[in-house]
Structure formats: C-alpha cells, structure tokens
Write a protein that holds these residues in place. Sequence first.
Motif, mmCIF file in Angstrom:
data_model
loop_
_atom_site.group_PDB
_atom_site.id
_atom_site.type_symbol
_atom_site.label_atom_id
_atom_site.label_comp_id
_atom_site.label_asym_id
_atom_site.label_seq_id
_atom_site.Cartn_x
_atom_site.Cartn_y
_atom_site.Cartn_z
ATOM 1 N N LEU A 1 6.276 10.485 -5.299
ATOM 2 C CA LEU A 1 6.378 9.072 -4.944
ATOM 3 C C LEU A 1 7.840 8.646 -4.839
ATOM 4 O O LEU A 1 8.716 9.231 -5.468
ATOM 5 C CB LEU A 1 5.670 8.204 -5.986
ATOM 6 N N SER A 2 8.069 7.618 -4.044
ATOM 7 C CA SER A 2 9.408 7.050 -3.882
ATOM 8 C C SER A 2 9.263 5.543 -3.804
ATOM 9 O O SER A 2 8.156 5.006 -3.672
ATOM 10 C CB SER A 2 10.067 7.576 -2.608
ATOM 11 N N SER A 3 10.393 4.853 -3.855
ATOM 12 C CA SER A 3 10.361 3.395 -3.710
ATOM 13 C C SER A 3 9.769 3.001 -2.363
ATOM 14 O O SER A 3 9.077 1.984 -2.241
ATOM 15 C CB SER A 3 11.779 2.824 -3.836
ATOM 16 N N GLU A 4 10.017 3.837 -1.352
ATOM 17 C CA GLU A 4 9.461 3.576 -0.027
ATOM 18 C C GLU A 4 7.945 3.680 -0.045
ATOM 19 O O GLU A 4 7.246 2.847 0.548
ATOM 20 C CB GLU A 4 10.041 4.569 0.985
ATOM 21 N N THR A 5 7.404 4.683 -0.747
ATOM 22 C CA THR A 5 5.953 4.824 -0.868
ATOM 23 C C THR A 5 5.352 3.593 -1.524
ATOM 24 O O THR A 5 4.334 3.055 -1.055
ATOM 25 C CB THR A 5 5.601 6.069 -1.706
ATOM 26 N N ILE A 6 5.958 3.141 -2.612
ATOM 27 C CA ILE A 6 5.454 1.967 -3.326
ATOM 28 C C ILE A 6 5.484 0.751 -2.404
ATOM 29 O O ILE A 6 4.528 -0.033 -2.343
ATOM 30 C CB ILE A 6 6.304 1.675 -4.587
ATOM 31 N N ASP A 7 6.585 0.603 -1.666
ATOM 32 C CA ASP A 7 6.731 -0.540 -0.766
ATOM 33 C C ASP A 7 5.648 -0.531 0.308
ATOM 34 O O ASP A 7 5.074 -1.575 0.635
ATOM 35 C CB ASP A 7 8.117 -0.518 -0.116
ATOM 36 N N ILE A 8 5.340 0.649 0.856
ATOM 37 C CA ILE A 8 4.306 0.748 1.890
ATOM 38 C C ILE A 8 2.951 0.347 1.320
ATOM 39 O O ILE A 8 2.181 -0.379 1.949
ATOM 40 C CB ILE A 8 4.268 2.174 2.472
ATOM 41 N N PHE A 9 2.633 0.813 0.113
ATOM 42 C CA PHE A 9 1.368 0.441 -0.513
ATOM 43 C C PHE A 9 1.306 -1.073 -0.735
ATOM 44 O O PHE A 9 0.271 -1.703 -0.498
ATOM 45 C CB PHE A 9 1.219 1.171 -1.842
ATOM 46 N N LEU A 10 2.395 -1.650 -1.213
ATOM 47 C CA LEU A 10 2.413 -3.092 -1.487
ATOM 48 C C LEU A 10 2.183 -3.897 -0.211
ATOM 49 O O LEU A 10 1.496 -4.917 -0.230
ATOM 50 C CB LEU A 10 3.746 -3.481 -2.130
ATOM 51 N N ARG A 11 2.744 -3.443 0.908
ATOM 52 C CA ARG A 11 2.563 -4.166 2.170
ATOM 53 C C ARG A 11 1.139 -4.072 2.683
ATOM 54 O O ARG A 11 0.681 -4.939 3.427
ATOM 55 C CB ARG A 11 3.512 -3.621 3.230
ATOM 56 N N GLN A 12 0.431 -3.006 2.298
ATOM 57 C CA GLN A 12 -0.927 -2.813 2.770
ATOM 58 C C GLN A 12 -1.958 -3.491 1.881
ATOM 59 O O GLN A 12 -3.152 -3.407 2.139
ATOM 60 C CB GLN A 12 -1.247 -1.316 2.844
ATOM 61 N N LEU A 13 -1.488 -4.171 0.827
ATOM 62 C CA LEU A 13 -2.431 -4.824 -0.081
ATOM 63 C C LEU A 13 -3.293 -5.825 0.667
ATOM 64 O O LEU A 13 -2.775 -6.734 1.318
ATOM 65 C CB LEU A 13 -1.682 -5.547 -1.202
ATOM 66 N N PRO A 14 -4.621 -5.699 0.578
ATOM 67 C CA PRO A 14 -5.500 -6.694 1.200
ATOM 68 C C PRO A 14 -5.500 -7.963 0.373
ATOM 69 O O PRO A 14 -5.758 -7.931 -0.822
ATOM 70 C CB PRO A 14 -6.877 -6.014 1.186
ATOM 71 N N ASP A 15 -5.183 -9.090 0.982
ATOM 72 C CA ASP A 15 -5.075 -10.357 0.251
ATOM 73 C C ASP A 15 -6.402 -10.708 -0.414
ATOM 74 O O ASP A 15 -7.443 -10.792 0.234
ATOM 75 C CB ASP A 15 -4.671 -11.490 1.198
ATOM 76 N N GLY A 16 -6.320 -10.928 -1.734
ATOM 77 C CA GLY A 16 -7.491 -11.376 -2.465
ATOM 78 C C GLY A 16 -8.585 -10.331 -2.569
ATOM 79 O O GLY A 16 -9.715 -10.642 -2.908
ATOM 80 N N ASN A 17 -8.290 -9.067 -2.293
ATOM 81 C CA ASN A 17 -9.309 -8.028 -2.294
ATOM 82 C C ASN A 17 -8.965 -7.003 -3.359
ATOM 83 O O ASN A 17 -7.880 -6.449 -3.367
ATOM 84 C CB ASN A 17 -9.364 -7.360 -0.909
ATOM 85 N N VAL B 1 8.675 0.080 8.357
ATOM 86 C CA VAL B 1 8.892 1.099 7.328
ATOM 87 C C VAL B 1 10.378 1.341 7.070
ATOM 88 O O VAL B 1 10.768 2.357 6.523
ATOM 89 C CB VAL B 1 8.197 2.430 7.703
ATOM 90 N N ARG B 2 11.200 0.407 7.475
ATOM 91 C CA ARG B 2 12.620 0.461 7.105
ATOM 92 C C ARG B 2 12.797 -0.276 5.786
ATOM 93 O O ARG B 2 11.838 -0.598 5.103
ATOM 94 C CB ARG B 2 13.466 -0.172 8.217
ATOM 95 N N HIS B 3 14.029 -0.563 5.439
ATOM 96 C CA HIS B 3 14.324 -1.303 4.218
ATOM 97 C C HIS B 3 13.478 -2.569 4.174
ATOM 98 O O HIS B 3 13.253 -3.221 5.189
ATOM 99 C CB HIS B 3 15.819 -1.664 4.213
ATOM 100 N N ALA B 4 12.957 -2.916 2.992
ATOM 101 C CA ALA B 4 12.096 -4.087 2.848
ATOM 102 C C ALA B 4 12.757 -5.347 3.396
ATOM 103 O O ALA B 4 12.076 -6.277 3.856
ATOM 104 C CB ALA B 4 11.719 -4.285 1.379
ATOM 105 N N LEU B 5 14.098 -5.388 3.358
ATOM 106 C CA LEU B 5 14.817 -6.548 3.861
ATOM 107 C C LEU B 5 14.571 -6.752 5.355
ATOM 108 O O LEU B 5 14.565 -7.887 5.837
ATOM 109 C CB LEU B 5 16.321 -6.372 3.594
ATOM 110 N N VAL B 6 14.348 -5.649 6.096
ATOM 111 C CA VAL B 6 14.097 -5.761 7.538
ATOM 112 C C VAL B 6 12.856 -6.591 7.796
ATOM 113 O O VAL B 6 12.836 -7.460 8.678
ATOM 114 C CB VAL B 6 13.968 -4.360 8.176
ATOM 115 N N GLN B 7 11.793 -6.339 7.029
ATOM 116 C CA GLN B 7 10.564 -7.120 7.212
ATOM 117 C C GLN B 7 10.818 -8.590 6.915
ATOM 118 O O GLN B 7 10.332 -9.475 7.634
ATOM 119 C CB GLN B 7 9.455 -6.597 6.305
ATOM 120 N N ARG B 8 11.588 -8.891 5.866
ATOM 121 C CA ARG B 8 11.854 -10.295 5.529
ATOM 122 C C ARG B 8 12.689 -10.973 6.608
ATOM 123 O O ARG B 8 12.507 -12.158 6.895
ATOM 124 C CB ARG B 8 12.540 -10.367 4.160
ATOM 125 N N ILE B 9 13.612 -10.213 7.215
ATOM 126 C CA ILE B 9 14.416 -10.777 8.306
ATOM 127 C C ILE B 9 13.526 -11.113 9.494
ATOM 128 O O ILE B 9 13.635 -12.189 10.094
ATOM 129 C CB ILE B 9 15.528 -9.786 8.714
#
Length: 329
Positions: free
Chosen positions: A82-98, A312-320
């Motif tokens: 696992l890496s921080s990138e793996t964790i970040d990808i899982f977090l982004r795929q979280l189904p809201d309220g599920n 799937v780049r730095h999490a900051l890219v998605q926020r931008i």
Amino acid sequence: MSNASNDMPKPSLHFEFAEADNERLLNLCGAYDQHLKQIETALNISINNRANIFNIKGTQQQAQVGLNLIQDLYKLTEKEQLSSETIDIFLRQLPDGNHQSLTKVKTQSAADYRIKTKRKLIRGRGANQNDYIRNIQRSDLAFGIGPAGTGKTYLAVASAVEALERDEVRRLLLVRPAVEAGERLGFLPGDLSQKIDPYLRPMYDALYEFMGVEKVARLIEKNVIEVAPLAYMRGRTLNDAFIIMDEAQNTTPEQMKMFLTRIGFGSTAVVTGDITQIDLPSHQKSGLKQIVPILEGVKDISFTHFINKDVVRHALVQRIIDAYDSVSE
C-alpha cells in the motif's frame, strides 16, 4: 442544552483481525501510521490501534465507513504494497452514505481488465479506469473523455504497446492536433517537426516508460512507431495499426471526421480529450464535443467519461479542478 449535546462522546467501533501479522499490519498502517492518519483526516474520525486491535471513533456512519475501508485495505495487503496514493484512490471511490464493502470498487474487474507489457503490469485504479481498459480491449474505437490526470493517455499508450508486443498490430500511431495553447509555434526554433515535438512529449514519455528510450528510438526509425501532428494523417488509410489521438478537444469537426475515417482493417483507435480545456479560437467548434452525441450508441464504439474523483495525480490536482469547476458554475 445544545452545548451539552455537542459534548456527548462520539460512538466507537471496536474490532480486531483474526491474526496478528505484523508485516501486513505495518503495510496497512504505513510508516508512523501515515495511512491511518490519512484516513482519519479524510473521514473526520479517530483511529487507535494496538497490534491487530482497532478502535474507531466518529459519527456512526463515518466510523462504519472507516471500519469497512480498513478491512478492505487489509485484504489488499496480502498481495499489494500500500501507498498514500492507494489510500487516496480508495478514499475517492467511497460511495456517499453507503457502508458496503469497497474491495469490489478497486479489484472486481482489475484482474480481468489489466494491461501487461514486457516492462510493466498496469491495473485500473478505480471503476472508470477499469471500464476504460475494458472498452479499449473490446471496441474498435474507444473514447476517453475527462479532466487531466485521469490516466486517459497513459492507459491508451500502454494498451497500444501491449497490442504491438503481442503482434496484434504492426504499427503504433500517436497523433495530436498542433493547436497553440497561449504560445506561438512560429517563434519556436527548428523545422515543423521540431516545433511540434513539445506538444507530443507526454506520449513520448509514456512510450519510454513502457519500452525504454533506445527501443522507442529504433522503432520510430523503422516507422513501426509514428508520433506525428494530426495534419499528417490526411489522405492515409491505416490498416493493422493501433492509433491514438490525444488532446482531441482541439480538433475541428472536419479534423475529427478526417481522423475517424482513417481507420482501416484490423485497426484499433483511441481518442482522448478534455472538453473543459479547449484551446481553439472562440468561434471554432470542438470536434470532440460535437462527435459525442453523434456516435454514442453506435456498435463497436465506446465512451468512458472520467470525473474529478478519477484524478490519480497529487490530491491537490483534484481540489484545483473542483475549485475551477465551482467558479465556472
């Protein structure tokens, strides 16, 4: 009264893994528990653990999501680092309220839809990347549309290299419209090929990663790989080839039609682009934007639409990207 309710202790979920595998637990938690801290920040929960025993505090919903996520990640530690990138990808795929298990989100089709080159094995990161790989493998013409950083070009080039190495095609053609994005080509040094070269650099970089610089150079010299501006495609019919057009949002409708009618027998074509990043003059229509409603539903043509969560780049890219989208709305 309201202050008293706010001070009430948060619910706590307690669980433990059946076996205390220290190596897998270290993989799960990360160095200095950085993976757990990453999850805590994202879900606004508190995670405490001692060996294989975990305690999670937060709202009932978020604590349950955190528990499911940790359990799913632990399953992955059996076969993946696992890496921080793996964790970040899982977090982004979280189904809201599920509260359902998330393992399927990452791994359900990853084993079936993967790209294997001689140098690398590439698996999709998230449902849309898996769909994209599947669509490329199954369709004669595949479109990948969405924001930068979602892997559109990278996965297309990887698929092209895989097809070449398996002798499924005889040539690779990677093309791009030569549209100025605030710069002026005329002031760049060199001939036309040298002026265009910087625009094609992302595809060169992907090729180098999968095949190595020397091999790519040899195959370009033999015309097995051709990296060229879109204008060079006019009048050609391309058989037994894997053709990628990148930055397709900068094609005109006429250029898009010209490119699509180059596809010959035994060929696969992938078209990638981001319709929010059009560099054409304001009066000019985008060929990619126009073609989507025309071809959707046509047999042997597929569309994969990526969203900001797929970055799937730095999490900051998605926020931008999210920040720009909120302004444009």
